[in-house]
Design an enzyme around this catalytic site. Structure first.
Site, PDB file in Angstrom:
ATOM      1  N   LYS A  57     -27.966 -26.658  25.970  1.00 31.19           N
ATOM      2  CA  LYS A  57     -28.215 -27.282  24.716  1.00 31.19           C
ATOM      3  C   LYS A  57     -27.168 -28.367  24.923  1.00 31.19           C
ATOM      4  O   LYS A  57     -26.135 -28.185  24.280  1.00 31.19           O
ATOM      5  CB  LYS A  57     -28.038 -26.350  23.681  1.00 31.19           C
ATOM      6  CG  LYS A  57     -28.515 -26.475  22.297  1.00 31.19           C
ATOM      7  CD  LYS A  57     -28.226 -27.887  21.816  1.00 31.19           C
ATOM      8  CE  LYS A  57     -26.920 -27.934  21.121  1.00 31.19           C
ATOM      9  NZ  LYS A  57     -26.724 -29.231  20.764  1.00 31.19           N
ATOM     10  N   GLU A  77     -14.210 -24.422  26.457  1.00 29.08           N
ATOM     11  CA  GLU A  77     -13.040 -25.717  26.587  1.00 29.08           C
ATOM     12  C   GLU A  77     -13.145 -26.510  25.265  1.00 29.08           C
ATOM     13  O   GLU A  77     -14.174 -27.017  24.828  1.00 29.08           O
ATOM     14  CB  GLU A  77     -13.885 -26.506  27.639  1.00 29.08           C
ATOM     15  CG  GLU A  77     -13.968 -25.977  29.024  1.00 29.08           C
ATOM     16  CD  GLU A  77     -12.412 -25.762  29.508  1.00 29.08           C
ATOM     17  OE1 GLU A  77     -12.477 -24.820  30.700  1.00 29.08           O
ATOM     18  OE2 GLU A  77     -11.569 -26.110  29.230  1.00 29.08           O
ATOM     19  N   CYS A 123     -10.886 -34.667  25.295  1.00 32.41           N
ATOM     20  CA  CYS A 123     -10.034 -33.644  24.625  1.00 32.41           C
ATOM     21  C   CYS A 123      -8.698 -33.707  25.368  1.00 32.41           C
ATOM     22  O   CYS A 123      -7.850 -32.830  24.932  1.00 32.41           O
ATOM     23  CB  CYS A 123     -10.772 -32.405  25.139  1.00 32.41           C
ATOM     24  SG  CYS A 123     -11.025 -31.981  26.936  1.00 32.41           S
ATOM     25  N   GLU A 177      -6.226 -33.677  16.140  1.00 28.30           N
ATOM     26  CA  GLU A 177      -6.977 -34.370  16.956  1.00 28.30           C
ATOM     27  C   GLU A 177      -7.301 -35.584  16.670  1.00 28.30           C
ATOM     28  O   GLU A 177      -8.313 -35.810  15.675  1.00 28.30           O
ATOM     29  CB  GLU A 177      -7.613 -33.309  17.737  1.00 28.30           C
ATOM     30  CG  GLU A 177      -8.352 -34.047  18.894  1.00 28.30           C
ATOM     31  CD  GLU A 177      -9.325 -33.081  19.544  1.00 28.30           C
ATOM     32  OE1 GLU A 177      -9.988 -32.244  18.950  1.00 28.30           O
ATOM     33  OE2 GLU A 177      -9.504 -32.958  21.042  1.00 28.30           O
TER      34      GLU A 177
END
Ligand SMILES: NC(=O)C1=CN([C@@H]2O[C@H](COP(=O)(O)OP(=O)(O)OC[C@H]3O[C@@H](n4cnc5c(N)ncnc54)[C@H](OP(=O)(O)O)[C@@H]3O)[C@@H](O)[C@H]2O)C=CC1
Ligand SMILES: O=C(O)[C@H](O)CS(=O)(=O)O
Length: 469
Positions: free
Chosen positions: A169, A244, A278, A373
């Site tokens: 997906k 992750e 990331c 973040e």
């Protein structure tokens, strides 16, 4: 484009949704909106095709992966352009990502031949004990928009090499690259039912696979927030999981650093994909004695970066993925300024989704960018006095994915790398991610590893056999 389900290209009577170029707002493609029904058909196909695929030799699976690798290499330019149009990254970065994505296929085509078991000396003389590795089974992969190719092949290549079948997906914002990769996998001879790409109603697709007992592994790359949800859902059928997730990478620049290298590598980490990775540098700690020199060089280098449409060869910084992403970066800049930070360069957005690469100084730990973040082109610089202080500050986060440190003192480099609570540490290196090394996070940055032999183990089960003679 159509969905790739059970070896067929499917559109039927499905509604479609548009894929939009973040640089221009133009529609670059449309994709059928799959849902629970399409997800189930794909899971049926993946389950039914599993025995035959698992029974193939590692060498047969390797040959198909090698053929897939070669087709991707042949179409590298078309794939790169497609990626830039749907995700926005500069074309040179897109070319780099295709090569990076392909390196996982190449590496696992070989590593799949090294799935070794073991024999164990038995405590009883009439027994022989051995361990064999077998594929975990049907794998569901949910992937993000920031690396539309690499985050797919980093999961699919080891899964296929291990003998698993895979349901993908991809992110709704970047499905075209995934569908093109599936088309090339089919051309490479991947048997019908081994790989499926379903996109559309994310919640319906995910729910169908999460509730399906036949799906034995979930592998996800994306936000920590969604990772928590998926981990909980996967627990209902006790699936193996790999996550992750988000990161908040610190950069530690010590007084004995090579400042030119530290600036170069920090910029490479910070501004890759416009800061939408990331592992991007999210906070930069510089020893107070070299802060002025570092900041001057950083400002000069960042001012050379060119913002624009990723299809232009000279572009260094493309658009962010969407308005929400732009708002988050601008909020972090405003918050920092309100709390006393100084904007040395950049700080403005333009033409929709573009933000100038921005450097701010005088940053303090109470500012949002130092704990949340940012996922954009903002480089906050703070100073420190001692090694002990900066390591403590670097580790003071729920995240633990990547960290970077710059020093010419080897002992300090090893000592600090050992103290940093992160799964990936760049020592004088702003770009550590490679196919042959295990990539993954401590703490709330994830579970499991991708890349290296560990990345293959994620798709294997150990079976212990005890033979009584
Ligand atoms: N660690 C990493 O590598 C990455 C981290 N991030 C972080 O995530 C933040 C948001 O980025 P974004 O791409 O939206 O990340 P998300 O985690 O929201 O999305 C990642 C993938 O998960 C899917 N997804 C979202 N919600 C669900 C759900 N409830 N159940 C199943 N699948 C779901 C998305 O589908 P859909 O596209 O349809 O929403 C997409 O395919 C970024 O700001 C960044 O902080 C993002 C990308 C990579
Ligand atoms: O999701 C990401 O941001 C990637 O994992 C970063 S990398 O692997 O390309 O470094």
């Amino acid at each position: 484009m159509k969905l790739f389900i059970n070896g067929e290209w499917v559109s039927e009577e499905l509604d479609v949704f548009d894929v939009v170029n973040p640089a221009t707002g133009e529609v670059v493609g449309s994709v059928p909106k799959g849902g629970a029904k399409e997800a189930k058909v794909a899971a049926d196909g993946a389950y039914e095709s599993l025995p035959a695929w698992a029974e193939r030799s590692a060498y047969e699976r390797s040959a198909i992966l090698e053929a897939w690798h070669d087709l991707i290499a042949e179409q590298k330019e078309e794939l790169a352009r497609l990626m830039t149009m749907e995700q926005g990254k500069p074309i040179n970065e897109a070319r780099g990502e295709i090569a990076y994505a392909n390196s996982f296929i190449k590496w696992y085509a070989e590593e799949g031949k090294r799935i070794y078991g073991e024999t164990i000396p038995a405590s009883s003389p009439d027994k022989r004990l051995f361990v064999v590795k077998q594929p975990v089974g049907v794998v569901a992969a949910i992937t993000p928009w920031n690396f539309p190719a690499a985050m797919i092949t980093r999961k699919v290549a080891p899964a296929l090499a291990a003998g698993c079948t895979v349901l993908i997906k991809p992110a709704s914002q970047t499905p075209l690259t995934a569908l093109k990769l599936a088309e090339l996998a089919e051309k490479a001879g991947l048997p019908k039912g081994v790989l499926h790409v379903v996109v559309g109603s994310t919640s319906d697709i995910s729910k169908a696979w999460q509730e399906d007992e036949r799906v034995r592994k979930l592998t996800f790359t994306g936000s920590t927030e969604i990772g928590r949800t998926l981990m909980s859902e996967a627990g209902q059928t006790v699936k193996k999981i790999s996550l992750e997730l988000g990161g908040h990478a610190p950069v530690l620049v010590f007084e004995d650093a090579d400042i030119d290298n530290a600036v170069q590598e920090t910029i490479a980490s910070k501004f890759r994909n416009g800061g939408q990775t990331c592992v991007c540098a999210n906070r930069i700690y510089v020893h107070e004695s070299i802060a002025e020199a570092f900041i001057t060089k950083m400002k000069q280098a960042v001012e050379q970066l060119k913002v624009g449409n990723g299809l232009n060869e000279e572009t260094d910084i493309g658009p962010l993925i969407d308005e929400e992403a732009v708002d988050k970066v601008l909020t972090h800049i405003r918050d920092a300024k309100d709390k006393g930070a100084e904007v040395l360069t950049g700080g403005n957005s333009s033409d929709g989704l573009f933000i100038e690469p921005t450097v701010i100084a005088g940053v303090t730990d109470d500012m949002a960018c130092m704990s949340e973040e940012t996922f954009g082109p903002l480089a906050p610089i703070s100073t420190f006095k001692t090694e002990e202080e900066v390591v403590k500050r670097a580790n003071d986060t729920i995240y633990g994915l990547a960290a970077y440190l710059f020093t010419t003192d080897l002992s300090r480099g090893i000592r600090v790398a050992e103290k940093l609570d992160y799964g990936v540490v760049g020592l004088n290196d702003g770009g550590p991610s490679v196919a042959q090394a295990p990539f993954g996070g401590f703490k709330q940055s994830g579970i499991g590893r991708e890349g290296g032999h560990e990345g293959l183990e994620e798709f294997l089960e150990s079976k212990y056999v005890s033979l009584k003679m």
